[in-house]
Every structure is written in structure tokens, then in C-alpha cells.
Design a protein around this motif. Sequence first.
Motif, mmCIF file in Angstrom:
data_model
loop_
_atom_site.group_PDB
_atom_site.id
_atom_site.type_symbol
_atom_site.label_atom_id
_atom_site.label_comp_id
_atom_site.label_asym_id
_atom_site.label_seq_id
_atom_site.Cartn_x
_atom_site.Cartn_y
_atom_site.Cartn_z
ATOM 1 N N ALA A 194 0.946 -1.107 0.093
ATOM 2 C CA ALA A 194 -0.207 -0.058 0.035
ATOM 3 C C ALA A 194 0.810 1.194 -0.093
ATOM 4 C CB ALA A 194 -1.027 0.115 1.190
ATOM 5 N N GLU A 195 1.909 1.220 0.783
ATOM 6 C CA GLU A 195 2.935 2.309 0.892
ATOM 7 C C GLU A 195 3.695 2.737 -0.572
ATOM 8 O OE1 GLU A 195 4.841 5.511 2.520
ATOM 9 O OE2 GLU A 195 3.054 4.405 3.561
ATOM 10 N N ALA A 196 3.956 1.749 -1.232
ATOM 11 C CA ALA A 196 4.726 1.820 -2.222
ATOM 12 C C ALA A 196 4.313 0.815 -3.663
ATOM 13 C CB ALA A 196 6.330 1.792 -2.133
ATOM 14 N N PRO A 197 3.166 0.724 -4.007
ATOM 15 C CA PRO A 197 2.698 -0.133 -4.897
ATOM 16 C C PRO A 197 3.617 -0.358 -6.289
ATOM 17 C CG PRO A 197 1.162 1.703 -4.908
ATOM 18 C CD PRO A 197 2.323 1.896 -3.782
ATOM 19 N N ASP A 198 4.147 0.502 -6.796
ATOM 20 C CA ASP A 198 5.010 0.437 -7.901
ATOM 21 C C ASP A 198 6.156 -0.316 -7.815
ATOM 22 O OD1 ASP A 198 2.883 2.030 -8.938
ATOM 23 O OD2 ASP A 198 4.287 3.894 -8.829
ATOM 24 N N LEU A 199 6.658 -0.796 -6.532
ATOM 25 C CA LEU A 199 7.773 -1.584 -6.192
ATOM 26 C C LEU A 199 7.488 -2.939 -6.321
ATOM 27 C CD1 LEU A 199 9.290 -0.035 -3.132
ATOM 28 C CD2 LEU A 199 10.294 0.550 -5.335
ATOM 29 N N TRP A 200 6.298 -3.438 -6.762
ATOM 30 C CA TRP A 200 5.991 -4.806 -6.792
ATOM 31 C C TRP A 200 5.251 -5.378 -8.009
ATOM 32 C CZ3 TRP A 200 8.883 -5.212 -2.462
ATOM 33 C CH2 TRP A 200 8.804 -4.304 -1.347
ATOM 34 N N ALA A 201 5.986 -6.454 -8.339
ATOM 35 C CA ALA A 201 5.411 -7.069 -9.722
ATOM 36 C C ALA A 201 4.220 -7.803 -9.135
ATOM 37 C CB ALA A 201 6.343 -8.085 -10.208
ATOM 38 N N SER A 202 4.172 -8.410 -8.027
ATOM 39 C CA SER A 202 2.897 -9.070 -7.445
ATOM 40 C C SER A 202 2.839 -8.956 -5.948
ATOM 41 C CB SER A 202 2.670 -10.352 -7.893
ATOM 42 O OG SER A 202 3.910 -11.367 -7.406
ATOM 43 N N THR A 229 -2.560 -4.139 -9.906
ATOM 44 C CA THR A 229 -1.789 -5.009 -9.050
ATOM 45 C C THR A 229 -2.099 -6.378 -9.223
ATOM 46 O OG1 THR A 229 -1.362 -3.082 -7.736
ATOM 47 C CG2 THR A 229 -0.833 -5.106 -6.779
ATOM 48 N N ARG A 230 -1.230 -7.193 -9.176
ATOM 49 C CA ARG A 230 -1.346 -8.582 -9.561
ATOM 50 C C ARG A 230 -1.220 -9.162 -7.820
ATOM 51 N NH1 ARG A 230 2.613 -11.235 -13.655
ATOM 52 N NH2 ARG A 230 1.379 -13.213 -13.386
ATOM 53 N N THR A 231 -2.157 -9.753 -7.538
ATOM 54 C CA THR A 231 -2.453 -10.166 -6.221
ATOM 55 C C THR A 231 -2.966 -11.722 -5.878
ATOM 56 O OG1 THR A 231 -4.791 -9.481 -5.875
ATOM 57 C CG2 THR A 231 -2.993 -7.893 -5.397
ATOM 58 N N MET A 232 -2.460 -12.434 -4.762
ATOM 59 C CA MET A 232 -2.921 -13.805 -4.792
ATOM 60 C C MET A 232 -2.981 -13.707 -3.009
ATOM 61 S SD MET A 232 -1.776 -17.457 -5.800
ATOM 62 C CE MET A 232 -0.247 -17.189 -5.507
ATOM 63 N N CYS A 233 -4.107 -14.640 -2.620
ATOM 64 C CA CYS A 233 -4.103 -14.815 -1.370
ATOM 65 C C CYS A 233 -4.209 -16.424 -0.953
ATOM 66 C CB CYS A 233 -5.269 -14.493 -0.502
ATOM 67 S SG CYS A 233 -5.273 -12.329 -0.192
ATOM 68 N N VAL A 234 -3.526 -16.891 -0.027
ATOM 69 C CA VAL A 234 -3.284 -18.512 0.002
ATOM 70 C C VAL A 234 -3.708 -18.862 1.441
ATOM 71 C CG1 VAL A 234 -1.764 -20.484 0.026
ATOM 72 C CG2 VAL A 234 -1.525 -18.557 -1.632
#
Length: 178
Positions: free
Chosen positions: A22-30, A115-120
Motif C-alpha cells: 500500500a505504501e509503495a505499490p509500484d515496487l512490486w510485480a505482485s 496490481t497482481r495479487t493472490m491470497c493463500v
Amino acid sequence: TGDAVHLVGHSVGGAVAGLAAAEAPDLWASVSVVASPPMGVPVFADRAAEARSLGMAAIVPGTLARWFAMDGGAAELSALAYVNTCLAALPVETWAALWSSFAQFSGFAPLPAGTRTMCVAGAIDSSTPPGALQAIYDVIGGDQRSEGVQVIAGAAHQLVLTHPGVLGELLLDGTLAS
């Protein structure tokens, strides 16, 4: 600078991953959240107080019962012994500080569209059941490539230790796949 990284967090680490995303969403591919609660709850503060009052030896058995299926499989027994050793060596104040802080976690924030997301979740996780991960996914959202909530059959809370192969496959085949 370089390629964006795939952010994965388990349990408390899932909350940390959510905050970082949430703080830096552009840093993460997923972003993948594994066996995490959707927000802090009063029982977390109770766990801190119980440890301070009774000591680690008294809280370890209940913690292990919450985190494991207790089915006696080889992977489970190995993970159980490892976690038991780690918890027994952990200073009470470290444990209590963690749970006190986690009780204050206000929950996950929506992530930007795309944003590509997954919960497990573990199918038999009494600490963070599949419904808890669905609640997180409903908040953080995702794009058309997101994997939603994946449930690992027979897995309890410490699925990172008891089902690493299945979890790894989900992560590699799901949001981490290019």
C-alpha cells in the motif's frame, strides 16, 4: 533500480507485505498474502499479556495446536519440532511485543488497479481460515491476471513449513508467472 519484485508475506509477514504494498505499490510485480489475518484483534493483545504473565513454556503448547494440524505426518513433525525449539528460545518480551503490535494492525488497504495479487490459505487453518484470506483479497483487489484465494488441502497455519512445495508451485504458477 531494476525489475519489480514479487512480494510474499506469511502470517504477520502478510500484514507487513500489505502495508509495504500500500505504501509503495509500484515496487512490486505482485503481492501474495499467505495465512494472514485481515486485521488485528483483541485476542492478539491477550496473547501478549498471557506470555508476560505465564512465560513462554506455558504458551507454546497452545500456539503449536493453533498453528499445526497435529496429524503426525513426517513434514508436520519436523516443522513442529523446529517451531517448538524456536518458540522455546524466544524471549517473552519479543513475543509479547509482536502480539501487542499486531493487535493494532488496522487491516489491509486497497491496492491500485493492475496490481497482481493472490491470497493463500490452509484448508484446516484455525488461525486464518480461507474466509479470512477472502476478506483480505476482497480489500486488496487485483487485476484480471490475479489468482484470488488459493486453498491448500490439509494445510494448517504453518503451511510454509509443512507444504512448501505446494505453496511454491502456487506462487510460481500464479501471480509470479510472467
